[in-house]
Design a protein around this motif. Sequence first.
Motif, mmCIF file in Angstrom:
data_model
loop_
_atom_site.group_PDB
_atom_site.id
_atom_site.type_symbol
_atom_site.label_atom_id
_atom_site.label_comp_id
_atom_site.label_asym_id
_atom_site.label_seq_id
_atom_site.Cartn_x
_atom_site.Cartn_y
_atom_site.Cartn_z
ATOM 1 N N MET A 39 0.870 -1.179 0.000
ATOM 2 C CA MET A 39 0.000 0.000 0.000
ATOM 3 C C MET A 39 0.907 1.230 0.000
ATOM 4 S SD MET A 39 -3.035 -0.874 2.731
ATOM 5 C CE MET A 39 -3.619 0.807 2.596
ATOM 6 N N ILE A 40 0.784 2.053 -1.019
ATOM 7 C CA ILE A 40 1.634 3.228 -1.165
ATOM 8 C C ILE A 40 0.947 4.439 -0.529
ATOM 9 C CG2 ILE A 40 2.760 4.739 -2.849
ATOM 10 C CD1 ILE A 40 2.833 2.342 -4.733
ATOM 11 N N LYS A 41 1.730 5.259 0.151
ATOM 12 C CA LYS A 41 1.184 6.467 0.758
ATOM 13 C C LYS A 41 0.543 7.336 -0.317
ATOM 14 C CE LYS A 41 4.492 6.532 4.586
ATOM 15 N NZ LYS A 41 5.639 7.250 5.205
ATOM 16 N N PRO A 42 -0.593 7.967 -0.007
ATOM 17 C CA PRO A 42 -1.343 8.705 -1.037
ATOM 18 C C PRO A 42 -0.514 9.731 -1.791
ATOM 19 C CG PRO A 42 -2.643 8.493 0.967
ATOM 20 C CD PRO A 42 -1.285 7.954 1.284
ATOM 21 N N GLU A 43 0.351 10.468 -1.063
ATOM 22 C CA GLU A 43 1.099 11.524 -1.740
ATOM 23 C C GLU A 43 2.033 10.970 -2.803
ATOM 24 O OE1 GLU A 43 3.073 11.005 2.412
ATOM 25 O OE2 GLU A 43 1.102 10.777 1.458
ATOM 26 N N TYR A 44 2.522 9.735 -2.598
ATOM 27 C CA TYR A 44 3.394 9.112 -3.598
ATOM 28 C C TYR A 44 2.581 8.405 -4.685
ATOM 29 C CZ TYR A 44 7.149 10.095 -0.315
ATOM 30 O OH TYR A 44 8.039 10.724 0.518
ATOM 31 N N ALA A 45 1.426 7.879 -4.296
ATOM 32 C CA ALA A 45 0.551 7.254 -5.298
ATOM 33 C C ALA A 45 0.101 8.285 -6.327
ATOM 34 C CB ALA A 45 -0.658 6.619 -4.613
ATOM 35 N N PHE A 46 -0.167 9.521 -5.878
ATOM 36 C CA PHE A 46 -0.576 10.578 -6.796
ATOM 37 C C PHE A 46 0.539 10.919 -7.773
ATOM 38 C CE2 PHE A 46 -3.621 12.115 -3.312
ATOM 39 C CZ PHE A 46 -4.663 11.385 -3.859
ATOM 40 N N GLU A 47 1.774 10.673 -7.378
ATOM 41 C CA GLU A 47 2.910 10.934 -8.252
ATOM 42 C C GLU A 47 3.172 9.802 -9.238
ATOM 43 O OE1 GLU A 47 6.274 11.750 -5.830
ATOM 44 O OE2 GLU A 47 5.398 13.520 -4.874
ATOM 45 N N GLY A 48 2.381 8.727 -9.131
ATOM 46 C CA GLY A 48 2.528 7.609 -10.053
ATOM 47 C C GLY A 48 3.510 6.545 -9.611
ATOM 48 N N ILE A 49 3.948 6.595 -8.342
ATOM 49 C CA ILE A 49 4.852 5.566 -7.827
ATOM 50 C C ILE A 49 4.082 4.244 -7.717
ATOM 51 C CG2 ILE A 49 6.295 4.849 -5.895
ATOM 52 C CD1 ILE A 49 7.420 7.201 -7.427
ATOM 53 N N SER A 50 4.683 3.168 -8.210
ATOM 54 C CA SER A 50 4.013 1.861 -8.208
ATOM 55 C C SER A 50 4.738 0.886 -7.296
ATOM 56 C CB SER A 50 3.961 1.276 -9.625
ATOM 57 O OG SER A 50 5.274 0.979 -10.080
ATOM 58 N N GLY A 51 4.022 -0.167 -6.892
ATOM 59 C CA GLY A 51 4.639 -1.209 -6.097
ATOM 60 C C GLY A 51 5.765 -1.903 -6.839
ATOM 61 N N GLU A 52 5.591 -2.073 -8.151
ATOM 62 C CA GLU A 52 6.630 -2.698 -8.968
ATOM 63 C C GLU A 52 7.934 -1.907 -8.895
ATOM 64 O OE1 GLU A 52 3.565 -2.194 -9.900
ATOM 65 O OE2 GLU A 52 2.721 -4.012 -10.817
ATOM 66 N N GLU A 53 7.813 -0.591 -8.968
ATOM 67 C CA GLU A 53 9.008 0.263 -8.915
ATOM 68 C C GLU A 53 9.718 0.138 -7.571
ATOM 69 O OE1 GLU A 53 10.012 5.066 -9.256
ATOM 70 O OE2 GLU A 53 8.103 4.267 -9.993
ATOM 71 N N ILE A 54 8.953 0.075 -6.505
ATOM 72 C CA ILE A 54 9.538 -0.032 -5.172
ATOM 73 C C ILE A 54 10.259 -1.364 -4.999
ATOM 74 C CG2 ILE A 54 8.940 -0.264 -2.717
ATOM 75 C CD1 ILE A 54 6.776 1.889 -3.223
ATOM 76 N N VAL A 55 9.662 -2.457 -5.491
ATOM 77 C CA VAL A 55 10.307 -3.767 -5.376
ATOM 78 C C VAL A 55 11.594 -3.804 -6.190
ATOM 79 C CG1 VAL A 55 10.078 -6.247 -5.800
ATOM 80 C CG2 VAL A 55 8.137 -4.964 -4.895
ATOM 81 N N ARG A 56 11.574 -3.239 -7.394
ATOM 82 C CA ARG A 56 12.788 -3.234 -8.230
ATOM 83 C C ARG A 56 13.919 -2.451 -7.550
ATOM 84 N NH1 ARG A 56 8.852 -2.296 -12.506
ATOM 85 N NH2 ARG A 56 8.497 -4.246 -13.639
ATOM 86 N N GLU A 57 13.581 -1.347 -6.918
ATOM 87 C CA GLU A 57 14.607 -0.577 -6.213
ATOM 88 C C GLU A 57 15.133 -1.362 -5.011
ATOM 89 O OE1 GLU A 57 13.201 3.308 -5.233
ATOM 90 O OE2 GLU A 57 12.700 3.822 -7.320
ATOM 91 N N ALA A 58 14.255 -2.084 -4.319
ATOM 92 C CA ALA A 58 14.693 -2.903 -3.189
ATOM 93 C C ALA A 58 15.610 -4.030 -3.656
ATOM 94 C CB ALA A 58 13.484 -3.471 -2.455
ATOM 95 N N LEU A 59 15.344 -4.582 -4.823
ATOM 96 C CA LEU A 59 16.217 -5.621 -5.372
ATOM 97 C C LEU A 59 17.624 -5.078 -5.631
ATOM 98 C CD1 LEU A 59 13.859 -7.410 -7.934
ATOM 99 C CD2 LEU A 59 15.035 -8.521 -6.030
ATOM 100 N N GLU A 60 17.696 -3.848 -6.084
ATOM 101 C CA GLU A 60 19.002 -3.260 -6.408
ATOM 102 C C GLU A 60 19.847 -3.022 -5.165
ATOM 103 O OE1 GLU A 60 18.395 0.243 -8.697
ATOM 104 O OE2 GLU A 60 17.579 -0.830 -10.451
#
Length: 323
Positions: free
Chosen positions: A291-312
Amino acid sequence: MDVKEAFEISQGIIDRIGRVYLGNEVVIRKTLAAALVNGNILFEDYPGLGKTLLAKAFGKVLGLKYTRVQFTPDLLPADILGTKVWRQNKGTFELIKGPIFTHVLLADEINRAPPKTQSALLEAMEEKQVTIEGETFPLERPFFVIATQNPIEFEGTYPLPEAQLDRFLLRLRVGYPKSLEDEIAILEARLSWGKDDPTGDMEPLVDRETFVGMQETVEKGIFISRDLLRYIAELVRNVRSDERVEAGPSPRGGIALMKVAKANALLNNRDYVLPDDIKVFAVDALAHRIMIKPEYAFEGISGEEIVREALEKTPVPKEGRSG
């Protein structure tokens, strides 16, 4: 059943399904990996990409019972689970089983049904049993749900609650054909079939008992080292601690990733898990649990992007075999 035998059978399954579901072997392999651990799959993609065809092909080739339910706003829980009917001549209640008493359940457009009906699947998806009027009925193994929803159509739909999303082992996106040649191959295949649905002509490659044996091989015959368990745990915690995340994957998400990584090892003819088995499924197993915080969801941040960054940023163990 040993790993080599299970691997050879799995290759035959992938090949046979690939004859009708063209151009995306990765999706076939990921669906099979989830099925090998009794995992539920949510296909979130546009209409007409072959999701129903894929589910039917799996049911046919695996020799399993397959049922499709079209979810609609007027669908009731009893329409899925079944109900008890009073038989006057016998003086008893008789259970009329619903479509959930199957092996492969295709829940088509699952987000069109109201939350009460969606929640009727929760017990079955997680505990492989259903409760009807206070009596519990186990579902025959294997049992898994393949659900679909359209990501761009929201009118007349009910978003899946987080509790239900968490019951899906993987969320997959099929995508459009990747090349012009793939698109042409689909058209040519349709001409050669002479009908829209070729699954009626497919013969089972295995039976239920054989497939259950393959599942047992994944469960008991695939080794995963403690270093890789630590890698999964660190990855999940890195996703969860991201400042943009309101609520991250629970331990169930880590367990899902571990299970499907073991299945992927079998599909690559190995009896041990490597880091790549984990990385290839990380987004599919974790992104829908965020669940992404609303202020970041409005910016288009996705769960996929967060997981990919965590993998790196999560250190990868060098060795997968040592314990």
